[in-house]
Design an enzyme around this catalytic site. Sequence first.
Site, PDB file in Angstrom:
ATOM      1  CB  CYS A  18      75.420  46.780  21.648  1.00 60.06           C
ATOM      2  SG  CYS A  18      75.801  45.290  22.574  1.00 60.06           S
TER       3      CYS A  18
HETATM    4  N1  LIG Z   1      74.208  42.809  26.914  1.00 56.37           N
HETATM    5  C1  LIG Z   1      74.465  42.493  25.668  1.00 56.37           C
HETATM    6  O1  LIG Z   1      73.543  42.208  24.902  1.00 56.37           O
HETATM    7  C2  LIG Z   1      75.889  42.433  25.147  1.00 56.37           C
HETATM    8  C3  LIG Z   1      76.108  41.792  23.925  1.00 56.37           C
HETATM    9  C4  LIG Z   1      77.397  41.700  23.436  1.00 56.37           C
HETATM   10  C5  LIG Z   1      78.449  42.262  24.154  1.00 56.37           C
HETATM   11  N2  LIG Z   1      78.205  42.901  25.343  1.00 56.37           N
HETATM   12  C6  LIG Z   1      79.372  43.450  26.058  1.00 56.37           C
HETATM   13  O2  LIG Z   1      79.676  42.575  27.138  1.00 56.37           O
HETATM   14  C7  LIG Z   1      80.173  43.327  28.243  1.00 56.37           C
HETATM   15  C8  LIG Z   1      79.338  43.064  29.467  1.00 56.37           C
HETATM   16  O3  LIG Z   1      78.020  43.497  29.215  1.00 56.37           O
HETATM   17  P1  LIG Z   1      76.776  42.993  30.045  1.00 56.37           P
HETATM   18  O4  LIG Z   1      75.574  43.360  29.260  1.00 56.37           O
HETATM   19  O5  LIG Z   1      76.940  41.590  30.478  1.00 56.37           O
HETATM   20  O6  LIG Z   1      76.900  43.943  31.334  1.00 56.37           O
HETATM   21  P2  LIG Z   1      76.175  43.725  32.749  1.00 56.37           P
HETATM   22  O7  LIG Z   1      76.162  45.040  33.413  1.00 56.37           O
HETATM   23  O8  LIG Z   1      74.880  42.988  32.575  1.00 56.37           O
HETATM   24  O9  LIG Z   1      77.156  42.744  33.522  1.00 56.37           O
HETATM   25  C9  LIG Z   1      78.442  43.084  33.883  1.00 56.37           C
HETATM   26  C10 LIG Z   1      78.667  42.640  35.308  1.00 56.37           C
HETATM   27  O10 LIG Z   1      80.037  42.880  35.654  1.00 56.37           O
HETATM   28  C11 LIG Z   1      80.055  43.223  37.020  1.00 56.37           C
HETATM   29  N3  LIG Z   1      81.336  43.862  37.319  1.00 56.37           N
HETATM   30  C12 LIG Z   1      81.756  45.107  37.049  1.00 56.37           C
HETATM   31  N4  LIG Z   1      83.025  45.269  37.443  1.00 56.37           N
HETATM   32  C13 LIG Z   1      83.425  44.094  37.983  1.00 56.37           C
HETATM   33  C14 LIG Z   1      84.627  43.630  38.558  1.00 56.37           C
HETATM   34  N5  LIG Z   1      85.689  44.416  38.640  1.00 56.37           N
HETATM   35  N6  LIG Z   1      84.663  42.375  39.012  1.00 56.37           N
HETATM   36  C15 LIG Z   1      83.582  41.570  38.931  1.00 56.37           C
HETATM   37  N7  LIG Z   1      82.422  41.940  38.373  1.00 56.37           N
HETATM   38  C16 LIG Z   1      82.339  43.196  37.911  1.00 56.37           C
HETATM   39  C17 LIG Z   1      78.848  44.091  37.229  1.00 56.37           C
HETATM   40  O11 LIG Z   1      78.450  44.109  38.591  1.00 56.37           O
HETATM   41  C18 LIG Z   1      77.812  43.387  36.333  1.00 56.37           C
HETATM   42  O12 LIG Z   1      77.018  42.448  37.043  1.00 56.37           O
HETATM   43  C19 LIG Z   1      80.174  44.775  27.783  1.00 56.37           C
HETATM   44  O13 LIG Z   1      81.442  45.077  27.247  1.00 56.37           O
HETATM   45  C20 LIG Z   1      79.145  44.784  26.690  1.00 56.37           C
HETATM   46  O14 LIG Z   1      79.365  45.814  25.759  1.00 56.37           O
HETATM   47  C21 LIG Z   1      76.947  42.977  25.859  1.00 56.37           C
END
Ligand SMILES: NC(=O)c1ccc[n+]([C@@H]2O[C@H](COP(=O)([O-])OP(=O)(O)OC[C@H]3O[C@@H](n4cnc5c(N)ncnc54)[C@H](O)[C@@H]3O)[C@@H](O)[C@H]2O)c1
Length: 431
Positions: free
Chosen positions: A272
């Site tokens: 983030c």
């Molecule tokens: N981790 C946090 O604390 C947090 C908090 C708020 C918002 N976010 C936002 O949420 C979003 C996701 O973050 P995250 O931490 O869950 O990421 P992450 O990497 O843990 O998970 C994302 C997943 O999406 C998968 N992926 C990528 N492309 C894909 C596709 N085309 N089809 C299917 N799966 C696909 C990846 O393999 C991965 O497992 C980001 O935009 C992030 O900024 C994250």
Amino acid sequence: MSEQASNPEDLAKTKVAIIGQGYVGLPVAMRAVEVGFNVVGFDLDVAKIEGLAAGKTHIDDISDDDVAAALASGRYKASTQPRDLAGFDIAVITVPTPLSDGVPDLRFIESSGNTIARFVRPGCTVILESTTYPGTTEDYFGPILEDASGLTPGVDFHLGFSPERIDPGNKTWNFQRTPKVVSGVDEASLKVVQGFYDLLVDQTVATKGTKEAELTKLLENTFRHVNIALVNELAINSRELGIDFWDVIDAAKTKPFGFMPFYPGPGVGGHCLPIDPTYLSWQFERELGTVSEFVKVANSINNGMPNHVVKRIQGGLNDRKKSVNGSRVLVVGVAYKKNSNDARETPATPLIEQLNKLGADVLVHDTWVDSYELDDVVTRVPDLTADILENADAVVIVTDHDDLDYSLITDSASYVLDTRRKISGPNVEHI
Ligand SMILES: NC(=O)c1ccc[n+]([C@@H]2O[C@H](COP(=O)([O-])OP(=O)(O)OC[C@H]3O[C@@H](n4cnc5c(N)ncnc54)[C@H](O)[C@@H]3O)[C@@H](O)[C@H]2O)c1
């Protein structure tokens, strides 16, 4: 789900596809199963999906038991197969939104949009949760879905944005308890999006449109980023002035209004703060030809913190007539935040890289993080013993995990730089 259904039979007939089963997507999927939906957790990462299908979690906030219970309900399927998305009523997109060469990289949103577009049907709902710049849902994501499906968002199907506020490791403010911001590209979309999340969380908060919801998320993270930069700068300069800045924060936070404490540290990490504010400044620059001064300054200060920590270690060793070159430096914690296994963008990495470059022998202790990007260049210390602490020339606490034996560190180490102010003592310095 064309109209909101909340009786168990209707919920079980409602197919929810969660695209991405990471830190954000998996908790959403588990909660959707818990309230009664029929859920497909889709991810391209074969290892993650195989693990989930076998009842194994890969994130701290979800246990193996949670996954096993979801599978046992018969309403959760983990899949890498796009065909399992067919017939979805609601799709939630939780894919990464990183920076590439310092600019927003929406390729995961694009590819997931293309994957689900062929299953978009009249009356279905698509919700973007990934953090991104204002306008992405309406101006970028909607057209991807429309081009590939031939259906128009807000006319033929519902489209909305609902930013994720998941705070990994936070036991109080979990997914269900944290109010969720919801939005839609039109009134009908908002109604369905809000109705869906009303079933998952205790409280939803509607914004006027998707751009307001997108900016809400960026405001929240930029607010944190800027305030952390402020206290980092004040901490560095206060020390030069001989003022204990931590004491200052303790005093300031007794003000019951108009002040919120933020704490200095080794720099920011995770998915983030090092990324999201730059989505905002990039858009300012692209759309308005102006820069976000706040984001620029905050990036500069927070990105400079690992370097500052290294300088402090250099100074601390120098005081003890030692150089970094040849010294044994024990880094305690590489996760970017406490009680988390998440080491993405962790400030520990530039810090360790610099120590290495200066010739230090770097040891790392973090029982939360199984595999770390610098495992090849550091020595992992599985157990923190008095012996290891006594033999370190410097101990730097980067992550203040709750399960660390802080008394042992205080009692055994000859020099500790504690960037989180967990301990105090004659051999302990704070950032
Ligand atoms: N981790 C946090 O604390 C947090 C908090 C708020 C918002 N976010 C936002 O949420 C979003 C996701 O973050 P995250 O931490 O869950 O990421 P992450 O990497 O843990 O998970 C994302 C997943 O999406 C998968 N992926 C990528 N492309 C894909 C596709 N085309 N089809 C299917 N799966 C696909 C990846 O393999 C991965 O497992 C980001 O935009 C992030 O900024 C994250």
